[in-house]
Design a protein around this motif. Structure first.
Motif, short mmCIF file in Angstrom:
data_model
loop_
_atom_site.label_atom_id
_atom_site.label_comp_id
_atom_site.label_asym_id
_atom_site.label_seq_id
_atom_site.Cartn_x
_atom_site.Cartn_y
_atom_site.Cartn_z
N SER A 329 0.84 -1.20 0.00
CA SER A 329 0.00 0.00 0.00
C SER A 329 0.87 1.24 0.00
CB SER A 329 -0.90 0.01 1.23
OG SER A 329 -1.59 1.24 1.32
N TYR A 330 0.41 2.28 -0.69
CA TYR A 330 1.07 3.59 -0.64
C TYR A 330 0.67 4.37 0.60
CZ TYR A 330 2.29 2.86 -5.54
OH TYR A 330 2.81 2.35 -6.69
N SER A 331 -0.31 3.87 1.33
CA SER A 331 -0.90 4.63 2.43
C SER A 331 -0.11 4.48 3.72
CB SER A 331 -2.35 4.15 2.64
OG SER A 331 -2.86 4.70 3.83
N MET A 332 0.30 5.59 4.30
CA MET A 332 0.94 5.53 5.61
C MET A 332 -0.09 5.16 6.68
SD MET A 332 4.17 5.75 5.27
CE MET A 332 4.58 5.80 7.01
N LEU A 333 -1.37 5.44 6.45
CA LEU A 333 -2.40 5.00 7.40
C LEU A 333 -2.45 3.48 7.44
CD1 LEU A 333 -5.23 7.52 6.37
CD2 LEU A 333 -3.80 7.63 8.43
N ALA A 394 -18.71 3.22 6.02
CA ALA A 394 -18.34 2.43 7.20
C ALA A 394 -17.62 3.30 8.23
CB ALA A 394 -17.45 1.26 6.78
N MET A 395 -16.77 4.20 7.75
CA MET A 395 -16.07 5.10 8.67
C MET A 395 -17.04 6.08 9.32
SD MET A 395 -12.62 5.89 6.45
CE MET A 395 -11.64 6.73 7.72
N ALA A 396 -17.97 6.61 8.52
CA ALA A 396 -18.94 7.58 9.06
C ALA A 396 -19.77 6.96 10.17
CB ALA A 396 -19.82 8.10 7.93
N LEU A 397 -20.17 5.72 9.97
CA LEU A 397 -20.98 5.03 10.97
C LEU A 397 -20.19 4.83 12.26
CD1 LEU A 397 -23.87 3.93 10.79
CD2 LEU A 397 -22.88 1.67 10.36
N ARG A 398 -18.95 4.42 12.11
CA ARG A 398 -18.07 4.22 13.27
C ARG A 398 -17.81 5.56 13.98
NH1 ARG A 398 -15.91 3.57 17.31
NH2 ARG A 398 -14.03 2.39 17.84
N PHE A 410 -7.28 6.47 15.67
CA PHE A 410 -7.22 5.01 15.54
C PHE A 410 -8.18 4.53 14.45
CE2 PHE A 410 -7.54 0.63 17.53
CZ PHE A 410 -6.25 0.28 17.17
N LEU A 411 -9.32 5.19 14.35
CA LEU A 411 -10.27 4.88 13.27
C LEU A 411 -9.66 5.22 11.90
CD1 LEU A 411 -12.98 4.57 11.75
CD2 LEU A 411 -13.77 6.63 12.88
N LEU A 412 -9.03 6.39 11.81
CA LEU A 412 -8.38 6.77 10.55
C LEU A 412 -7.34 5.73 10.14
CD1 LEU A 412 -7.84 10.60 11.03
CD2 LEU A 412 -8.86 9.54 8.99
N GLN A 413 -6.56 5.28 11.11
CA GLN A 413 -5.50 4.31 10.84
C GLN A 413 -6.06 2.95 10.46
OE1 GLN A 413 -2.26 3.93 13.85
NE2 GLN A 413 -2.89 1.80 13.95
N THR A 414 -7.13 2.54 11.13
CA THR A 414 -7.63 1.17 10.96
C THR A 414 -8.51 1.03 9.71
OG1 THR A 414 -7.59 0.99 13.36
CG2 THR A 414 -8.73 -0.75 12.17
N LEU A 415 -9.33 2.05 9.44
CA LEU A 415 -10.24 1.95 8.28
C LEU A 415 -9.86 2.89 7.13
CD1 LEU A 415 -13.79 1.66 9.94
CD2 LEU A 415 -12.29 -0.17 9.13
N GLY A 416 -8.91 3.78 7.38
CA GLY A 416 -8.63 4.82 6.39
C GLY A 416 -7.62 4.41 5.34
N ASP A 417 -7.65 5.12 4.23
CA ASP A 417 -6.66 4.97 3.15
C ASP A 417 -6.70 6.27 2.36
OD1 ASP A 417 -9.00 4.75 1.63
OD2 ASP A 417 -8.94 2.57 1.65
N ASP A 418 -6.44 6.23 1.07
CA ASP A 418 -6.42 7.49 0.30
C ASP A 418 -7.78 8.20 0.30
OD1 ASP A 418 -7.01 5.13 -1.24
OD2 ASP A 418 -6.95 6.36 -3.05
N ARG A 419 -8.86 7.45 0.52
CA ARG A 419 -10.18 8.09 0.53
C ARG A 419 -10.35 9.03 1.71
NH1 ARG A 419 -13.47 2.61 0.29
NH2 ARG A 419 -11.74 2.13 1.71
N ALA A 420 -9.55 8.81 2.76
CA ALA A 420 -9.63 9.67 3.95
C ALA A 420 -8.81 10.95 3.79
CB ALA A 420 -9.18 8.90 5.19
N VAL A 421 -8.04 11.04 2.71
CA VAL A 421 -7.21 12.23 2.48
C VAL A 421 -7.99 13.21 1.60
CG1 VAL A 421 -5.01 13.08 1.55
CG2 VAL A 421 -5.09 10.85 2.71
N ARG A 422 -8.55 14.25 2.22
CA ARG A 422 -9.37 15.22 1.48
C ARG A 422 -8.52 16.14 0.63
NH1 ARG A 422 -15.17 15.00 2.59
NH2 ARG A 422 -15.22 17.17 1.92
N GLU A 423 -7.36 16.51 1.16
CA GLU A 423 -6.49 17.42 0.42
C GLU A 423 -5.05 17.22 0.89
OE1 GLU A 423 -5.48 18.77 -2.21
OE2 GLU A 423 -7.12 20.22 -2.43
#
Ligand code: GUN
Ligand code: ZN
Length: 435
Positions: A329-333, A394-398, A410-423
């Protein structure tokens, strides 16, 4: 130039958090203001204060309710491996020989290198990574493409032409002489240009003859301020072969030490199977062990003792990295998500504040660049990311039931990826929305 004032929740670390309630290890502004001018941060604080202190033309950007952090930093990956990520292989040496070395041969062509460089930086920006330390291929053209693209985008990047003169296909080897000359040429053309940092980059002991290690040693003596990057102690077969190729060395770490390559700007990918003696030698030299969790799991290389290494009497400096294309993965999350799971298997806890420190200030310190990046402190470069912990259904619900900053991280790290990066902002310029 017009100043820019970003309004958001702001988080920036001051030091490594000791525990999940270590409030003095970071600055957090619930309604924060970040004032940027000429690519630098000039003020960071409560929005009302920063707004009141700003004079002249100010463009305001409102990123509420999202979270702004310093740009993410990746301390080890391979730019010519974008097209072998997730290639099926039993282990490191099979993966290198079957997929990776043939792929890297293609970077002899400048047009190919330039095309992949564009994709490479697009992918970093998409994932919120604003600084990385990357291996190019053995070909000078690959380093030229890598640094030209970094310069065009204004990014702070570390990289190097790989030196390798044996145990690889003919199209992927240099010689002690050409490896030295071409590394010198890359330094002359690119080091210090824009925000570029050239690293001396012998791939690893298996692919460098003693004569080439002498050439790397000469470069390290001539350019003592440069980073050095290589691989160390990733896989048992690799360690055995290294011992055969360097029978006089005490161990794998000693191979690099003998050639003057063990110092505070040295970045060693993996370091999974170090002996106590090797870890002591690394610590005494101030060298950095770079943990690459998704790669270590994907290639079955082993479990890196992150927490144990950091609390040794002689602690290791540690960086975290994706190791694309061995990494998946390219994601540091995602990378810290896997690092967390490895520590779980070792009976250790990696707390979410610690993880976010690692991917920002911690990694900036690992690269000896914390005076410029990895923080939102005034005077540093305006590289930062906007993260959305409710980016997917899924993230919004959590997120509906998350009550603390640590839980949000912890949520960002566990469920997040590039979709969590707004800018993603590089030197004050919004980059992701322009892709
Ligand atoms: N050791 C030497 N080269 C490589 C590489 O490209 N990837 C990984 N994971 N390990 C290496
Ligand atoms: Zn690597």
């Amino acid at each position: 130039m017009t100043a820019m004032l970003v309004r958001a929740r702001l988080l920036s670390f001051l030091r490594r958090p000791q525990a999940v309630d270590d409030r003095s290890s970071y600055r957090y502004e619930e309604d924060g203001g970040l004032l940027v001018e000429d690519g630098r941060i000039v003020a960071f604080g409560p929005y009302a204060d920063v707004r009141a202190g700003a004079s002249g033309d100010v463009e305001e950007i409102d990123h509420r309710p999202h979270l702004v952090l310093p740009g993410l930093v990746d301390t080890h990956l391979h730019f010519p491996q974008m097209q072998v990520i997730g290639a099926y292989a039993a282990d490191l040496l099979e993966w290198l020989n079957t997929h990776t070395f043939p792929e890297e041969c293609r970077f002899v062509e400048s047009a190919h290198a330039a095309r992949i460089a564009r994709h490479f930086y697009d992918e970093l920006i998409r994932h919120g990574t604003t600084t990385a330390a990357a291996f190019c291929s053995v070909h000078k053209a690959s380093a030229d493409a890598y640094f030209a693209e970094a310069l065009a985008r204004g990014m702070c990047m570390v990289g190097g032409k790989v030196m390798m003169d044996r145990n690889a296909p003919q199209g992927l080897t240099d010689t002690p002489g050409t490896g030295y000359d071409e590394t010198r040429a890359v330094i002359a053309e690119w080091h210090g240009k824009g925000r570029n940092h050239v690293a001396i980059t012998p791939r690893f002991a298996i692919t460098s003859t003693p004569a080439q290690m002498d050439a790397a040693a000469a470069l390290a003596r001539e350019f003592p301020d440069l980073h050095i990057q290589t691989h160390l102690s990733e896989n048992h077969d690799e360690i055995r072969l290294t011992a055969e190729l360097y029978p006089d060395a005490l161990d794998y770490t000693d191979v690099y030490a003998r050639y003057g390559l063990l110092g505070p700007k040295s970045l060693f990918g993996h370091c999974i199977h170090l002996s106590e003696r090797e870890a002591d030698a690394m610590s005494e030299a101030g060298a950095v062990a770079v943990h690459c969790p998704t790669s270590n799991l994907f290639l079955g290389s082993g479990l890196f003792a992150l927490k144990a290494f950091m609390r040794r009497e002689k602690p290791l400096r540690v960086g975290l990295a994706t190791d694309v294309g061995g990494g998946t993965s390219y994601s540091m999350l995602k990378t810290l998500d896997e690092a967390y799971k490895i520590q779980q298997l070792l009976g250790e806890r990696l707390n979410p504040l610690e993880s976010f420190h690692h991917m920002t200030l911690g990694n900036a310190e690992a690269l000896s660049l914390a005076d410029r990046i990895g923080t939102l402190e005034p005077g540093t470069d305006a590289d930062f990311v906007v993260l959305d912990a409710a980016a997917t259904p899924a993230m919004a619900l959590r997120m509906e039931v998350v009550r603390s900053l640590a839980d949000e991280l912890f949520l960002l790290q566990t469920l997040g990826d590039d979709r969590a990066v707004r800018e993603t902002y590089v030197a004050g310029r919004a980059m992701k929305s322009r892709l």
